[in-house]
Design a protein around this motif. Sequence first.
Motif, short mmCIF file in Angstrom:
data_model
loop_
_atom_site.label_atom_id
_atom_site.label_comp_id
_atom_site.label_asym_id
_atom_site.label_seq_id
_atom_site.Cartn_x
_atom_site.Cartn_y
_atom_site.Cartn_z
N GLU A 152 0.83 -1.21 0.00
CA GLU A 152 0.00 0.00 0.00
C GLU A 152 0.86 1.26 0.00
N ARG A 153 1.97 1.22 0.72
CA ARG A 153 2.87 2.38 0.77
C ARG A 153 3.62 2.58 -0.54
N LEU A 154 3.71 1.54 -1.35
CA LEU A 154 4.50 1.59 -2.58
C LEU A 154 3.66 1.74 -3.84
N HIS A 155 2.34 1.74 -3.72
CA HIS A 155 1.49 1.68 -4.92
C HIS A 155 1.62 2.91 -5.82
N ARG A 156 2.10 4.03 -5.31
CA ARG A 156 2.23 5.25 -6.14
C ARG A 156 3.57 5.34 -6.88
N LEU A 157 4.45 4.41 -6.64
CA LEU A 157 5.77 4.49 -7.29
C LEU A 157 5.64 4.33 -8.80
N SER A 158 6.50 5.03 -9.50
CA SER A 158 6.49 4.92 -10.96
C SER A 158 7.41 3.80 -11.45
N VAL A 159 8.13 3.16 -10.54
CA VAL A 159 9.04 2.08 -10.91
C VAL A 159 8.42 0.73 -10.54
N ARG A 160 8.94 -0.30 -11.17
CA ARG A 160 8.47 -1.66 -10.88
C ARG A 160 8.82 -2.03 -9.45
N VAL A 161 7.88 -2.69 -8.77
CA VAL A 161 8.09 -3.17 -7.41
C VAL A 161 7.93 -4.69 -7.43
N ASP A 162 8.89 -5.37 -6.85
CA ASP A 162 8.88 -6.83 -6.77
C ASP A 162 8.97 -7.19 -5.29
N VAL A 163 8.04 -8.00 -4.82
CA VAL A 163 8.04 -8.43 -3.42
C VAL A 163 8.36 -9.91 -3.37
N ARG A 164 9.35 -10.25 -2.57
CA ARG A 164 9.77 -11.66 -2.45
C ARG A 164 9.90 -12.06 -0.99
N GLN A 165 9.46 -13.26 -0.70
CA GLN A 165 9.80 -13.89 0.57
C GLN A 165 10.71 -15.05 0.22
#
Length: 127
Positions: A58-71
């Motif tokens: 939710e904190r990252l949804h406005r970024l203009s760059v790709r976001v990748d979340v990994r566990q």
Amino acid sequence: MAVVLGFIPTPVGFAALDAAAAEAELRGGPLVLVNVIRDGDEDDPRHAHAEQLDRAMERLHRLSVRVDVRQVRTDADLSSALLDVVEEERAELLVLGIRRDQEVARHLLGTTAQKLLLSAPCDVLIV
């Protein structure tokens, strides 16, 4: 160039998330958020649960760059798992949140942070 965040679901971890997001925007991303889970130690409070990862997204949804979340699951030390992602992504920056509320932390870095600072093939930002 990629920014890799070693994420833990704590206030300092979320502060590091904000710093990593700003750096990813400055550098043109992507941002790779990594939460490492040590096998056999699933109750460790550093392991993010689904709702904590949702809060991070939710904190990252406005970024203009790709976001990748990994566990990432590992039976090795946490630093090795993070360094593997840094190398895989050819990261330009690794961002870490360091707990400041422990007496010893004011004088010494933890072993994970020390190993990452000494071994990372890129710049390291400590929040």
